[in-house]
Design an enzyme around this catalytic site. Structure first.
Site, PDB file in Angstrom:
ATOM      1  N   CYS A 115       0.892  -1.144   0.070  1.00  0.00           N
ATOM      2  CA  CYS A 115       0.015   0.057   0.074  1.00  0.00           C
ATOM      3  C   CYS A 115       0.940   1.340  -0.109  1.00  0.00           C
ATOM      4  CB  CYS A 115      -0.857  -0.055   1.194  1.00  0.00           C
ATOM      5  SG  CYS A 115      -2.507   1.252   0.995  1.00  0.00           S
ATOM      6  N   ASP A 184      -2.775   1.728   9.859  1.00  0.00           N
ATOM      7  CA  ASP A 184      -4.295   2.828  10.269  1.00  0.00           C
ATOM      8  C   ASP A 184      -4.383   2.801  11.935  1.00  0.00           C
ATOM      9  OD1 ASP A 184      -5.161   3.410   7.535  1.00  0.00           O
ATOM     10  OD2 ASP A 184      -4.379   1.637   7.397  1.00  0.00           O
TER      11      ASP A 184
HETATM   12  P1  RI2 Z   1      -0.382   6.879   6.813  1.00  0.00           P
HETATM   13  C1  RI2 Z   1      -3.731   3.354   4.184  1.00  0.00           C
HETATM   14  O1  RI2 Z   1      -5.304   2.959   3.882  1.00  0.00           O
HETATM   15  C2  RI2 Z   1      -3.016   2.116   4.337  1.00  0.00           C
HETATM   16  O2  RI2 Z   1      -3.606   1.139   5.139  1.00  0.00           O
HETATM   17  C3  RI2 Z   1      -1.510   2.675   5.085  1.00  0.00           C
HETATM   18  O3  RI2 Z   1      -1.003   1.942   5.739  1.00  0.00           O
HETATM   19  C4  RI2 Z   1      -2.311   3.729   5.785  1.00  0.00           C
HETATM   20  O4  RI2 Z   1      -3.763   4.239   5.326  1.00  0.00           O
HETATM   21  C5  RI2 Z   1      -1.467   4.850   5.876  1.00  0.00           C
HETATM   22  O5  RI2 Z   1      -1.459   5.865   6.624  1.00  0.00           O
HETATM   23  P2  RI2 Z   1      -6.136   3.864   2.696  1.00  0.00           P
HETATM   24  O6  RI2 Z   1      -6.648   5.266   3.387  1.00  0.00           O
HETATM   25  O7  RI2 Z   1       0.858   6.260   7.073  1.00  0.00           O
HETATM   26  O8  RI2 Z   1      -5.233   3.857   1.473  1.00  0.00           O
HETATM   27  O9  RI2 Z   1      -0.380   7.617   5.507  1.00  0.00           O
HETATM   28  O10 RI2 Z   1      -7.128   2.920   2.588  1.00  0.00           O
HETATM   29  O11 RI2 Z   1      -0.868   7.865   7.927  1.00  0.00           O
END
Ligand code: RI2
Length: 292
Positions: A115, A184
């Site tokens: 991700c 998250d």
């Molecule tokens: P920051 C994302 O979720 C992923 O799960 C990722 O690990 C997390 O958010 C990152 O968060 P999505 O919003 O490190 O793409 O940016 O569903 O705080």
């Protein structure tokens, strides 16, 4: 009556135009500064809380502001003060994580990530700034392909990147020295909630004897998990996976999954590199207001 701005921001968060825990929290904290009085603030917070369920960084921030603003006389001034204060805490946490985490990136390392996480990208950017030479394998991350955001960002820093489909994780895991993912949510038990597919990666890493690290702010600790509630896992629109499935086929689209603490070797936080077992106590020590 909710203003157009708050409705637009809520819709941007829901449809993931604004995505990633840090961005979501920052956008939410920024928009509530537009509230003209306590009633408007309460309404805005209620709308934001309903956008995406697995976002404790945002929820903690909104609760922090709501609680503190109540006790002050000059509403506008106090609202700006507390919202900015939370954003500064979050920014500071991210900077600390980058500094601490970069020390875990050794020269010539091969690292796999999943991700897009602001924490992981900041650590890798910092390690690159320190002239370390390493390579990152980025999983595509179906269905929303956030792996492309990571791949593009890291390549922009001059980091060597290989982009792979999610089902190729196992093919390359034995070549890795480290798996590093964001989160998250951090739970009271020391488990983490991250993008769906993370727990599978942790199992593969364990089987291949590769270290599995997480980088996350303690502000992502969700106090509801200490009170007996499980962290809610968002299930998104099935159309993101298959827009017109054949009749009789039900499509499921969980956004996140839970990785058990026993599969996690370390968690890089603003308070240092922790064992999952120390998350609860360190989060409460660092941010006592999370207990409220
Ligand atoms: P920051 C994302 O979720 C992923 O799960 C990722 O690990 C997390 O958010 C990152 O968060 P999505 O919003 O490190 O793409 O940016 O569903 O705080």
């Amino acid at each position: 009556m909710a203003s157009k701005t708050i409705l637009r921001v809520c819709s941007d968060i829901r449809c993931m135009k604004v995505r990633g825990a840090t961005n979501i929290a920052c956008t939410a904290l920024q928009v509530i500064k537009g509230a003209r009085n306590k009633k408007e603030l309460t309404e805005m917070i209620a709308l934001l809380m309903k956008t995406r369920p697995t976002e404790p960084l945002m929820r903690n921030g909104l609760r922090y502001v709501a609680y503190n603003v109540q006790q002050n006389f000059d509403f506008k001034k106090s609202l700006n003060f507390w919202a900015d204060r939370y954003m500064t805490m979050s920014k500071f946490a991210l900077e600390r994580i980058a500094e601490i985490g970069a020390k875990r990136i050794v020269n010539k390392a091969r690292i796999m990530t999943h991700c897009h996480a602001t924490t992981v990208a900041s650590i890798l950017a910092k390690a690159k700034e320190q002239y370390k030479d390493f390579e990152v394998y980025v999983c595509e991350t179906r269905p929303r392909l956030q792996g492309r955001i990571t791949a593009k960002e890291l390549a922009g820093y001059g980091i060597k990147v290989s982009y792979i489909i999610d089902s190729a994780k196992q093919t390359y895991i034995n070549d890795m020295d480290l798996v590093l993912v964001g989160a998250d949510a951090l739970t009271a038990e020391g488990n983490i909630i991250n993008k769906v597919g993370t727990s599978e990666l942790a199992i593969l890493a364990r089987e291949a004897d590769v270290d599995f690290g997480v980088a996350a702010e303690l502000l992502k600790f969700d106090p509801i998990t200490a009170r007996g509630h499980p962290e809610p896992i968002e299930e998104r629109d099935p159309g993101e996976v298959w827009d017109k499935p054949p009749k009789g086929v039900k499509v499921r689209n969980p956004a996140f999954d839970l990785t058990k603490r026993d599969l996690i070797d370390f968690i890089v936080t603003e308070e240092g590199v922790l064992s999952p077992h120390n998350i609860l106590s360190t989060a409460y020590e660092k941010y006592p207001w999370l207990r409220r």
